[in-house]
Structure formats: C-alpha cells, structure tokens
Design a protein around this motif. Structure first.
Motif, PDB file in Angstrom:
ATOM      1  N   THR A 133       0.766  -1.277  -0.175  1.00  0.00           N
ATOM      2  CA  THR A 133       0.110  -0.014  -0.077  1.00  0.00           C
ATOM      3  C   THR A 133       0.671   1.283  -0.089  1.00  0.00           C
ATOM      4  O   THR A 133       0.208   2.450   0.303  1.00  0.00           O
ATOM      5  CB  THR A 133      -0.989  -0.058   1.228  1.00  0.00           C
ATOM      6  N   THR A 134       2.393   1.380  -0.509  1.00  0.00           N
ATOM      7  CA  THR A 134       3.080   2.166  -0.437  1.00  0.00           C
ATOM      8  C   THR A 134       2.853   3.406  -1.349  1.00  0.00           C
ATOM      9  O   THR A 134       3.024   4.475  -1.312  1.00  0.00           O
ATOM     10  CB  THR A 134       4.492   1.972  -0.615  1.00  0.00           C
ATOM     11  N   ASP A 135       2.012   3.096  -2.437  1.00  0.00           N
ATOM     12  CA  ASP A 135       1.427   4.154  -3.456  1.00  0.00           C
ATOM     13  C   ASP A 135       0.152   4.743  -3.183  1.00  0.00           C
ATOM     14  O   ASP A 135      -0.864   3.595  -2.833  1.00  0.00           O
ATOM     15  CB  ASP A 135       1.417   3.066  -4.883  1.00  0.00           C
ATOM     16  N   PRO A 136       0.067   5.791  -2.918  1.00  0.00           N
ATOM     17  CA  PRO A 136      -1.578   6.233  -2.336  1.00  0.00           C
ATOM     18  C   PRO A 136      -2.531   6.166  -3.468  1.00  0.00           C
ATOM     19  O   PRO A 136      -3.721   6.252  -3.098  1.00  0.00           O
ATOM     20  CB  PRO A 136      -1.108   7.792  -2.079  1.00  0.00           C
ATOM     21  N   GLU A 137      -2.326   6.014  -4.796  1.00  0.00           N
ATOM     22  CA  GLU A 137      -3.255   5.582  -5.764  1.00  0.00           C
ATOM     23  C   GLU A 137      -3.495   4.260  -6.104  1.00  0.00           C
ATOM     24  O   GLU A 137      -4.407   4.038  -6.787  1.00  0.00           O
ATOM     25  CB  GLU A 137      -2.593   6.594  -6.986  1.00  0.00           C
ATOM     26  N   ARG A 138      -2.696   3.233  -5.725  1.00  0.00           N
ATOM     27  CA  ARG A 138      -2.843   1.786  -5.854  1.00  0.00           C
ATOM     28  C   ARG A 138      -2.515   0.988  -4.854  1.00  0.00           C
ATOM     29  O   ARG A 138      -1.851   1.259  -4.024  1.00  0.00           O
ATOM     30  CB  ARG A 138      -2.579   1.528  -7.324  1.00  0.00           C
ATOM     31  N   ILE A 139      -3.250  -0.333  -5.040  1.00  0.00           N
ATOM     32  CA  ILE A 139      -2.741  -1.511  -4.252  1.00  0.00           C
ATOM     33  C   ILE A 139      -2.370  -2.348  -4.841  1.00  0.00           C
ATOM     34  O   ILE A 139      -2.980  -3.010  -5.869  1.00  0.00           O
ATOM     35  CB  ILE A 139      -3.917  -1.632  -3.099  1.00  0.00           C
ATOM     36  N   MET A 140      -1.230  -2.994  -4.662  1.00  0.00           N
ATOM     37  CA  MET A 140      -0.762  -4.098  -5.064  1.00  0.00           C
ATOM     38  C   MET A 140      -0.515  -5.318  -4.524  1.00  0.00           C
ATOM     39  O   MET A 140      -0.037  -5.463  -3.241  1.00  0.00           O
ATOM     40  CB  MET A 140       0.745  -3.952  -5.763  1.00  0.00           C
ATOM     41  N   TRP A 141      -1.670  -6.422  -4.931  1.00  0.00           N
ATOM     42  CA  TRP A 141      -1.837  -7.648  -4.242  1.00  0.00           C
ATOM     43  C   TRP A 141      -0.764  -8.646  -4.964  1.00  0.00           C
ATOM     44  O   TRP A 141      -0.922  -8.999  -6.221  1.00  0.00           O
ATOM     45  CB  TRP A 141      -3.102  -8.032  -4.144  1.00  0.00           C
ATOM     46  N   THR A 142       0.048  -9.230  -4.195  1.00  0.00           N
ATOM     47  CA  THR A 142       0.893 -10.264  -4.937  1.00  0.00           C
ATOM     48  C   THR A 142       0.727 -11.801  -4.142  1.00  0.00           C
ATOM     49  O   THR A 142       0.980 -11.921  -2.959  1.00  0.00           O
ATOM     50  CB  THR A 142       2.299  -9.837  -4.723  1.00  0.00           C
ATOM     51  N   ALA A 143       0.364 -12.597  -4.993  1.00  0.00           N
ATOM     52  CA  ALA A 143       0.038 -13.965  -4.581  1.00  0.00           C
ATOM     53  C   ALA A 143       1.567 -14.757  -4.517  1.00  0.00           C
ATOM     54  O   ALA A 143       2.420 -14.726  -5.495  1.00  0.00           O
ATOM     55  CB  ALA A 143      -0.810 -14.763  -5.456  1.00  0.00           C
ATOM     56  N   VAL A 144       1.865 -15.276  -3.271  1.00  0.00           N
ATOM     57  CA  VAL A 144       3.160 -15.427  -3.069  1.00  0.00           C
ATOM     58  C   VAL A 144       3.499 -17.115  -2.606  1.00  0.00           C
ATOM     59  O   VAL A 144       4.429 -17.488  -2.338  1.00  0.00           O
ATOM     60  CB  VAL A 144       3.824 -14.697  -1.812  1.00  0.00           C
ATOM     61  N   ASP A 145       2.277 -17.956  -2.897  1.00  0.00           N
ATOM     62  CA  ASP A 145       2.320 -19.246  -2.574  1.00  0.00           C
ATOM     63  C   ASP A 145       2.089 -20.045  -3.775  1.00  0.00           C
ATOM     64  O   ASP A 145       1.410 -21.258  -3.508  1.00  0.00           O
ATOM     65  CB  ASP A 145       1.410 -19.554  -1.343  1.00  0.00           C
ATOM     66  N   ARG A 146       2.296 -19.818  -4.852  1.00  0.00           N
ATOM     67  CA  ARG A 146       2.317 -20.251  -5.959  1.00  0.00           C
ATOM     68  C   ARG A 146       3.716 -20.633  -6.927  1.00  0.00           C
ATOM     69  O   ARG A 146       4.431 -20.015  -6.532  1.00  0.00           O
ATOM     70  CB  ARG A 146       1.094 -19.725  -6.965  1.00  0.00           C
ATOM     71  N   PRO A 147       3.482 -21.343  -8.099  1.00  0.00           N
ATOM     72  CA  PRO A 147       4.830 -21.546  -8.692  1.00  0.00           C
ATOM     73  C   PRO A 147       5.433 -20.306  -9.151  1.00  0.00           C
ATOM     74  O   PRO A 147       6.534 -20.201  -9.513  1.00  0.00           O
ATOM     75  CB  PRO A 147       4.493 -22.672  -9.677  1.00  0.00           C
ATOM     76  N   VAL A 148       4.620 -19.654  -9.488  1.00  0.00           N
ATOM     77  CA  VAL A 148       4.973 -18.079  -9.994  1.00  0.00           C
ATOM     78  C   VAL A 148       4.443 -17.152  -9.164  1.00  0.00           C
ATOM     79  O   VAL A 148       3.291 -17.282  -8.470  1.00  0.00           O
ATOM     80  CB  VAL A 148       4.623 -17.884 -11.533  1.00  0.00           C
ATOM     81  N   TYR A 149       4.898 -15.927  -8.972  1.00  0.00           N
ATOM     82  CA  TYR A 149       4.193 -14.915  -8.316  1.00  0.00           C
ATOM     83  C   TYR A 149       3.218 -14.233  -9.184  1.00  0.00           C
ATOM     84  O   TYR A 149       3.467 -13.919 -10.482  1.00  0.00           O
ATOM     85  CB  TYR A 149       5.267 -13.735  -7.892  1.00  0.00           C
TER      86      TYR A 149
END
Length: 183
Positions: A133-149
């Motif tokens: 949530t470091t960017d005030p205009e967007r939120i980036m969700w990263t799935a971290v438990d799969r063979p690729v991010y």
C-alpha cells in the motif's frame, strides 16, 4: 448412444469456449493477440468492456511463467467483481484487466522485494497475498504461495473483492507451494 455423443461433443464445446475466451474471437484490430475489442464486422466482442486497450508494464516472460501462467489465463473470468474484462497492450500474454479504474492481473512477476520471513500476509480464498500500500493511488496484491508470483493491482479505493473472486481460479490452476521468504 446418447452418452457416447455427449462424451465426445461436450469436451469439444468446452475447448471451443476456452479458445474463444482466450483468443477473444475473430481479431479485427492490429493490436497484439487478445486485444481485439471488435469482431470482423466492427461489433463489440461479447463480454468485453468497450474501453480502450490498457498499456500494462510487465517483466520479461520466464520459463516458469510459460509453464504455469497459460492454465490461469485460460480460466480468467470475463467479469470480475462486477467489472467487464478489457483489452490490454503488453509484451506478455500473461496480463489481463477488468473495468475502469482498472483491475490489472499480471502472472509471472518478480519475487516482491518486501517478502521476508516476518512479512504480514493476508490469506483470502486460500491464497496468501503480500499487500503493498506504499503508493497512495493503488494497492498491489501479490500471491506468494504459487509456482510463479501473481500480481493484482487495484485503485486505492478498491476493496479485496477482486482478489477474493480470483481465489478459486488461482487455486484451480496454480498449485499451492511453500512460501519462499528468502531466509
């Protein structure tokens, strides 16, 4: 006899539907594959929002992404959290978007630098997400438990509905694996 016909015809129909969804039907535009917003007669492609193609920055495609992402991309819904899919322009076939403001999914992104053994993760619909949530205009969700991010970017005023809706698709197409926290 009817059972045999059903066993043969049903898989063919499913394959055709998946191919139509992935390829976007007949392409009457000059954009990359999947960017078509109109058929050969200029009519809108069903299920796609009538929005201009969205430029999406993507990392180079890796062998891991080539192996894992096609299954996910083939199953992405045409509608996500009430928003219709929209065309994208990217150097990767593993980018997809819905609505305006856009919800953007990129399969095969780099490991998030912020992912550490003590990183707070949020589990939604069976998927572990690192939320930036470091960017005030967007939120980036990263799935971290799969063979690729896998990264889903939403506007800052969007709740978790898109990642909640994507959970079952991710679970069905990308196998769960231990989280690499870099330790």
């Amino acid at each position: 006899m009817a059972l045999v016909v059903t066993a043969v015809v049903l898989p063919l129909v499913v394959v055709l539907l998946v191919l139509t969804r992935v390829l976007g039907g007949d392409d009457a535009t000059d954009g990359p594959a999947g960017d078509a917003v109109a058929d050969v007669d200029g009519a809108p492609v069903p299920g796609r929002a009538d929005l201009p193609p969205l430029p999406v920055q993507v990392p180079p495609v890796t062998p891991e992404a080539d192996a894992a992402c096609p299954a996910l991309m083939a199953e992405l819904p045409l509608e996500l959290a009430g928003e219709q899919s929209r065309p994208v322009q990217s150097d990767s076939p593993f980018a997809y978007a819905w609505g305006e403001p856009p919800v953007v999914l990129v399969c095969g992104v780099e490991r998030p630098a912020a992912l550490e053994p003590t990183s707070p993760l949020i589990q939604i619909s069976g998927v572990n997400w690192l939320v930036d949530t470091t960017d005030p205009e967007r939120i980036m969700w990263t799935a971290v438990d799969r063979p690729v991010y896998l990264q889903v970017t939403v506007s800052a005023d969007t709740d978790s509905a898109p990642v909640t809706a994507l959970g079952p698709v991710i679970n069905d197409t990308l196998p769960l694996q231990p989280i690499d926290t870099g330790d």
